[in-house]
Design a protein around this motif. Sequence first.
Motif, PDB file in Angstrom:
ATOM      1  N   UNK A 174       0.824  -1.202   0.000  1.00 10.55           N
ATOM      2  CA  UNK A 174       0.000   0.000   0.000  1.00 10.55           C
ATOM      3  C   UNK A 174       0.864   1.261   0.000  1.00 10.55           C
ATOM      4  N   UNK A 175       1.533   1.533   1.117  1.00 12.52           N
ATOM      5  CA  UNK A 175       2.387   2.712   1.232  1.00 12.52           C
ATOM      6  C   UNK A 175       3.381   2.513   2.369  1.00 12.52           C
ATOM      7  N   UNK A 176       4.496   3.241   2.305  1.00 12.80           N
ATOM      8  CA  UNK A 176       5.514   3.241   3.354  1.00 12.80           C
ATOM      9  C   UNK A 176       5.752   4.680   3.784  1.00 12.80           C
ATOM     10  N   UNK A 177       5.735   4.909   5.098  1.00 15.56           N
ATOM     11  CA  UNK A 177       5.926   6.252   5.632  1.00 15.56           C
ATOM     12  C   UNK A 177       7.167   6.299   6.522  1.00 15.56           C
ATOM     13  N   UNK A 178       8.006   7.313   6.294  1.00 19.91           N
ATOM     14  CA  UNK A 178       9.238   7.518   7.040  1.00 19.91           C
ATOM     15  C   UNK A 178       9.131   8.839   7.796  1.00 19.91           C
ATOM     16  N   UNK A 179       9.505   8.824   9.060  1.00 21.08           N
ATOM     17  CA  UNK A 179       9.491  10.050   9.855  1.00 21.08           C
ATOM     18  C   UNK A 179      10.908  10.409  10.273  1.00 21.08           C
ATOM     19  N   UNK A 180      11.399  11.551   9.784  1.00 26.05           N
ATOM     20  CA  UNK A 180      12.690  12.103  10.192  1.00 26.05           C
ATOM     21  C   UNK A 180      12.440  13.211  11.207  1.00 26.05           C
ATOM     22  N   UNK A 181      13.353  13.385  12.155  1.00 23.22           N
ATOM     23  CA  UNK A 181      13.162  14.403  13.187  1.00 23.22           C
ATOM     24  C   UNK A 181      14.460  15.145  13.443  1.00 23.22           C
ATOM     25  N   UNK A 182      14.325  16.439  13.679  1.00 23.16           N
ATOM     26  CA  UNK A 182      15.447  17.294  14.061  1.00 23.16           C
ATOM     27  C   UNK A 182      14.927  18.287  15.080  1.00 23.16           C
ATOM     28  N   UNK A 183      15.684  18.531  16.137  1.00 24.73           N
ATOM     29  CA  UNK A 183      15.198  19.428  17.187  1.00 24.73           C
ATOM     30  C   UNK A 183      16.313  20.288  17.741  1.00 24.73           C
TER      31      UNK A 183
ATOM     32  N   UNK B  10      15.554  25.920  22.774  1.00 25.77           N
ATOM     33  CA  UNK B  10      15.451  27.374  22.687  1.00 25.77           C
ATOM     34  C   UNK B  10      16.122  28.031  23.877  1.00 25.77           C
ATOM     35  N   UNK B  11      16.686  29.223  23.660  1.00 25.52           N
ATOM     36  CA  UNK B  11      17.382  29.933  24.727  1.00 25.52           C
ATOM     37  C   UNK B  11      16.453  30.278  25.884  1.00 25.52           C
ATOM     38  N   UNK B  12      15.190  30.571  25.586  1.00 25.16           N
ATOM     39  CA  UNK B  12      14.239  30.980  26.620  1.00 25.16           C
ATOM     40  C   UNK B  12      13.476  29.794  27.192  1.00 25.16           C
ATOM     41  N   UNK B  13      13.959  28.588  26.937  1.00 27.57           N
ATOM     42  CA  UNK B  13      13.286  27.395  27.432  1.00 27.57           C
ATOM     43  C   UNK B  13      12.366  26.781  26.399  1.00 27.57           C
ATOM     44  N   UNK B  14      12.157  25.489  26.516  1.00 27.56           N
ATOM     45  CA  UNK B  14      11.346  24.798  25.530  1.00 27.56           C
ATOM     46  C   UNK B  14      12.193  24.325  24.372  1.00 27.56           C
ATOM     47  N   UNK B  15      11.520  23.806  23.360  1.00 30.69           N
ATOM     48  CA  UNK B  15      12.225  23.188  22.250  1.00 30.69           C
ATOM     49  C   UNK B  15      11.450  23.390  20.962  1.00 30.69           C
ATOM     50  N   UNK B  16      12.182  23.552  19.877  1.00 31.18           N
ATOM     51  CA  UNK B  16      11.574  23.525  18.550  1.00 31.18           C
ATOM     52  C   UNK B  16      11.902  22.164  17.942  1.00 31.18           C
ATOM     53  N   UNK B  17      10.881  21.480  17.478  1.00 29.61           N
ATOM     54  CA  UNK B  17      11.036  20.177  16.855  1.00 29.61           C
ATOM     55  C   UNK B  17      10.425  20.225  15.473  1.00 29.61           C
ATOM     56  N   UNK B  18      11.176  19.746  14.488  1.00 27.49           N
ATOM     57  CA  UNK B  18      10.679  19.671  13.113  1.00 27.49           C
ATOM     58  C   UNK B  18      10.710  18.219  12.679  1.00 27.49           C
ATOM     59  N   UNK B  19       9.577  17.722  12.232  1.00 33.63           N
ATOM     60  CA  UNK B  19       9.487  16.379  11.660  1.00 33.63           C
ATOM     61  C   UNK B  19       9.296  16.500  10.160  1.00 33.63           C
ATOM     62  N   UNK B  20      10.060  15.701   9.420  1.00 30.69           N
ATOM     63  CA  UNK B  20       9.888  15.613   7.975  1.00 30.69           C
ATOM     64  C   UNK B  20       9.314  14.229   7.687  1.00 30.69           C
ATOM     65  N   UNK B  21       8.055  14.197   7.309  1.00 29.10           N
ATOM     66  CA  UNK B  21       7.327  12.951   7.124  1.00 29.10           C
ATOM     67  C   UNK B  21       7.210  12.674   5.628  1.00 29.10           C
ATOM     68  N   UNK B  22       7.835  11.599   5.182  1.00 31.25           N
ATOM     69  CA  UNK B  22       7.901  11.247   3.760  1.00 31.25           C
ATOM     70  C   UNK B  22       7.078   9.987   3.540  1.00 31.25           C
ATOM     71  N   UNK B  23       6.104  10.067   2.647  1.00 27.80           N
ATOM     72  CA  UNK B  23       5.220   8.931   2.384  1.00 27.80           C
ATOM     73  C   UNK B  23       5.291   8.544   0.916  1.00 27.80           C
ATOM     74  N   UNK B  24       5.648   7.295   0.671  1.00 22.08           N
ATOM     75  CA  UNK B  24       5.650   6.746  -0.682  1.00 22.08           C
ATOM     76  C   UNK B  24       4.397   5.914  -0.873  1.00 22.08           C
TER      77      UNK B  24
END
Length: 397
Positions: free
Chosen positions: A166-175, A178-192
Amino acid sequence: MAISYRTCLSFLNSISIPVTKPEIKSVSLHSYNDNKRGFALQAVAISTGYQQTDVGYLETKFGSQEGVSFSSIGDEGCVMRMRLKNGSSASLMLPSGLITSFKAAMWHGGSLELLHTSVSASDNGDGDEVSVRGGLSLDLSCEDDAGVSWSPNAWNLNQVKGTPRDSIQVELVSNNTLEEGGEVEVKHIITLGEEFLNSEILASNSSNSSSLQLMGSIISHLALSTPEATYAIGLQRSDFVIRPPLLSGFSLIPPEFIKRDGSKDTSNNSGLRKLFPNWVAKNQDGDVESMTRNSKDELDDSVQEEEDDYKHLATKISRIYTNTPRNFTIIDRGRRNSVTLERYGFKEVYVFSPGSGHELYGKYSYVCIGNSALLEPIILKAGSEWRGGLSLSNPNS
């Protein structure tokens, strides 16, 4: 990333990627990404995440997933391949996240490569480094309220799911913290899928106080016979502005578009120029020239309307379209093929054609199409998330 040229050549030839002699000095993937980002970073916050690209580790963790395989490329990277039962396949490089191949199953039983990727050998004499450009890539800059910027340019493979039936999905993550606390997280979700390839961004801001400003794009280099045989259908009545070609870590731009060393820029440094220091410009006749916009009003005054619903891409074009349809189609008469592109989350569409004055089926036989936030940033408030993406669909299966 230092990659053995022979190792890289063997892999890329297996997925029909052309290898060309360098026209400019090539550099390793890591140094190219670090030094040639499309955004000026006022202060760079370095991610502390660990990029695990060891093939043995990845095979142990994800090797049981049917339809997925891994192979080493150089000392610091690997290639991940996905393949479906119907013959559609995709390949991506880690940790860069560059999608180098999308082969779509065709009606006649074979497959056709829809992405254009070029590999140039280094001319430094040792043959140990190559530059890989084109394909489909994410170029994103995140800036917090303190003016600290970060770009996700090294990715961890976080999840693989789906089935080759049917399909294959890959999830890449980079985070990044932040200097003021907390975190920025970016996911790159690739679906074939059997008839499509999706590239989706999920950006999350876990800060309690600081908002984030996101600017960037998802850019695809679509493989063609030649731009002379290529048309964009469905952009009629869309607004656009003429912009210089976007130079990011994986851009494939002909030399005539690149601003020559030693050229002088005597104009004022506007906010746009600071955000896009690596952009170069051309006038409407295709002549390359240095350009700096001095005010947002000047940008607004340059807005034009697309009159052609069957836009010929044979000439040199570099534009950002706004208020476009959610879907439009690129037709290549030379290969008798078409690709439908879908936009979601983003408000802009970037279109670049190198023109038809190049070799047929050669290094510059492509058009660059992507979804972007370049004219207007995306504001990610504290504690919120945002999704956006690009879908390539093959209607010829």
